[in-house]
Each structure stands twice: as C-alpha cells, then as structure tokens.
Design a protein around this motif. Structure first.
Motif, PDB file in Angstrom:
ATOM      1  N   ASP A  44     129.811  -0.462 -32.694  1.00  0.00           N
ATOM      2  CA  ASP A  44     130.456  -1.577 -33.379  1.00  0.00           C
ATOM      3  C   ASP A  44     129.766  -1.885 -34.700  1.00  0.00           C
ATOM      4  OD1 ASP A  44     132.246  -1.763 -31.319  1.00  0.00           O
ATOM      5  OD2 ASP A  44     131.162  -3.357 -30.265  1.00  0.00           O
ATOM      6  N   ASN A  45     128.438  -1.924 -34.686  1.00  0.00           N
ATOM      7  CA  ASN A  45     127.702  -2.177 -35.927  1.00  0.00           C
ATOM      8  C   ASN A  45     127.902  -1.042 -36.925  1.00  0.00           C
ATOM      9  OD1 ASN A  45     125.655  -4.682 -35.603  1.00  0.00           O
ATOM     10  ND2 ASN A  45     125.945  -3.698 -33.645  1.00  0.00           N
ATOM     11  N   THR A  52     127.669  -1.348 -28.538  1.00  0.00           N
ATOM     12  CA  THR A  52     127.203  -2.280 -29.559  1.00  0.00           C
ATOM     13  C   THR A  52     126.760  -1.544 -30.808  1.00  0.00           C
ATOM     14  OG1 THR A  52     126.464  -3.767 -27.804  1.00  0.00           O
ATOM     15  CG2 THR A  52     125.598  -4.159 -30.015  1.00  0.00           C
ATOM     16  N   ILE A 111     119.844  -2.771 -26.341  1.00  0.00           N
ATOM     17  CA  ILE A 111     121.065  -2.390 -27.055  1.00  0.00           C
ATOM     18  C   ILE A 111     121.734  -1.216 -26.354  1.00  0.00           C
ATOM     19  CG2 ILE A 111     119.901  -0.790 -28.619  1.00  0.00           C
ATOM     20  CD1 ILE A 111     121.786  -1.738 -30.837  1.00  0.00           C
ATOM     21  N   ASN A 112     123.064  -1.264 -26.289  1.00  0.00           N
ATOM     22  CA  ASN A 112     123.820  -0.190 -25.652  1.00  0.00           C
ATOM     23  C   ASN A 112     124.637   0.552 -26.703  1.00  0.00           C
ATOM     24  OD1 ASN A 112     125.756  -2.101 -26.239  1.00  0.00           O
ATOM     25  ND2 ASN A 112     126.120  -2.683 -24.121  1.00  0.00           N
ATOM     26  N   GLU A 155     115.987  -5.215 -30.598  1.00  0.00           N
ATOM     27  CA  GLU A 155     116.732  -5.098 -29.352  1.00  0.00           C
ATOM     28  C   GLU A 155     116.873  -3.639 -28.919  1.00  0.00           C
ATOM     29  OE1 GLU A 155     120.468  -7.008 -29.867  1.00  0.00           O
ATOM     30  OE2 GLU A 155     119.616  -8.847 -30.718  1.00  0.00           O
ATOM     31  N   LYS A 183     118.677  -5.042 -35.201  1.00  0.00           N
ATOM     32  CA  LYS A 183     118.993  -4.763 -33.796  1.00  0.00           C
ATOM     33  C   LYS A 183     118.189  -3.579 -33.273  1.00  0.00           C
ATOM     34  CE  LYS A 183     123.667  -6.656 -33.450  1.00  0.00           C
ATOM     35  NZ  LYS A 183     123.300  -7.542 -32.315  1.00  0.00           N
TER      36      LYS A 183
END
Length: 252
Positions: A47-48, A44, A40-41, A36, A32
């Motif tokens: 969360d990962n 997110t 990516i914010n 991304e 990511k």
C-alpha cells in the motif's frame, strides 16, 4: 510572453506540490521500515509503495502535458557560489546542503549525465545504430521465445498449484487424538506399561559384582545361592551388641 511565464509558474507549483507529496510518502515508508519492521506485513508495504508510485505517475503526467513548457529549454545558473554557510539554503534543503560551493554546483545543477554514464550511453546508441534490421529482428525473436518459455513455466506451475489447492478437502491432519490420549494416560497413570517386581524371590535383582563371581573368587553364584548366603550371614547388629556385652558386662 506573460502567458508562457504564467504557465511556467503554474507548472512549477504543481511539480513542487507533487514532489512534496512524494517526499512525505517516501519518509513515511522509511519510518515504517525503521520503526515497525517487526510488525509490518506485506499488504501494508504494498500500500505504501502504491502511494509512492501514484505520486510518480502524477508527476510524469504533469511534465508530459502539452501546456507544460519544456523544462529542458530552460537554463539554470548559480547566482551566488560561496564557501560560507548559508542558513537560508539550510532551511530550504532541510539541513541537507549547508553551503553552495563549487564542489556541489556540478552535481545539483547538472543538465547532462555523469561523464562515465554518458560515454556508456553513447556506446550503446552507436551499437544500436550499427545493428542491421535482420539482426535486430533475430534478437527480438529470440527474446520473445525466452519470455514465452518463462511465461509457460509460470502458467503451468500456477495451474498445478490451483489443481492441488482445489483437490484438497481440508487441512491435512498431522496428529491423532487416540494416540495423544494413550500417551497422556501412559505418562500420567502408567496405563499400558509393564510393571517389574523388585521384591525377594527368584527374580531378585543381583548386583553385577556379586553376579559375576563369588566372594571367595569361585564360580558365579545364582540368585538362589546369593539369597541362601545372605540368610546364613550373621546379623551385624546382634554381633555388635554381643561384643559390647562381653566388654562391658552389666553389674547385677
């Protein structure tokens, strides 16, 4: 003995499963960040990161269970050390370790920290052992004061921010619709702008060269004098036609 070996195998299977999950989570995070990174914010990313943290917590719980045999009591010895390329080892390590040589064994089978790190740890442990109880309590008290001061600053800043946020009735206005309409009318239709006349008359525009001095080097001429001089000047078109008639008279 068989029961202990069975528990050991079950523990290793659970640890391997948790390590594989952790590896997949780390790979997803890296993918990511690399693919991304523009979209990516922060939620997110958190969360990962929470998924990785949960896998680490689960791995710690497995190793901390009473049923888990202490792995520190186990000794790992290399069965084969060779400089040749090992395809099986490449497949197990997913291409990261091509050979199991003498240079790699101390790093991968190390049961003790790096010598430099171990020396620093021993120095810190010795320093802590020589520290008296009074000195330790003073340091703890001083540390707690610093932490409490920082906490008070953060809490005060948070309270001020909450008060400021609650006092706001809405979004602050940064533009005026009336001024915008006036600007559009002035640019589009010239509303409210002064019109300047450039026709002949007292306010006729006079070039700086004529306004500065007269053609004969005399004093400066006023706009009225310039208009009179221009009215007295003969027409160049009529003069040229008259000259042409004198040079080439018409035959009758």
């Amino acid at each position: 003995m068989q029961r202990e070996e069975k528990h050991f195998e079950m523990t290793l299977d659970a640890v391997l499963q948790r390590l594989n999950d952790l590896k997949l989570a780390v790979l997803a995070m890296i993918q990511k960040l690399e693919m991304e990174f523009e979209t990516i914010n922060w939620p997110t990313f958190l969360d990962n990161f929470a998924i990785i943290s949960s896998h680490l917590t689960g791995l710690t719980k497995i190793l901390a269970k009473e049923q888990c045999p202490p792995l520190r009591n186990r000794t790992v010895l290399p069965l084969l050390v060779s400089m040749d390329r090992d395809e099986t080892l490449i497949g197990i390590t997913e291409g990261r370790v091509p050979v199991f040589s003498h240079d790699i064994v101390p790093d991968y089978l190390r049961t003790r920290p790096d010598p430099l790190t171990e020396q620093k740890m021993q120095a810190n442990e010795q320093k802590a052992a020589n520290l008296t109880n009074d000195a330790a309590m003073k340091q703890v008290t001083q540390y707690n004061k610093v932490v409490s001061h920082v906490l008070d600053m953060v809490s005060k800043a948070r309270e001020e921010w909450e008060i400021e946020s609650s006092s706001r009735t809405g979004i602050q206005q940064t533009s005026s619709m009336a001024d915008t309409q006036l600007l559009v009318a002035a640019v589009g239709m010239g509303k409210g702008m002064k019109m300047t006349s450039y026709g002949p008359g007292p306010n006729m525009m006079v070039p700086p060269s004529i306004r500065a001095s007269s053609p004969m080097g005399g004093p400066a001429m006023s706009p009225g004098n310039v208009q009179q001089q221009l009215g007295k000047a003969p027409s160049a078109v009529k003069t040229n036609i008259k000259a042409a008639n004198q040079v080439h008279p018409f035959s009758r």
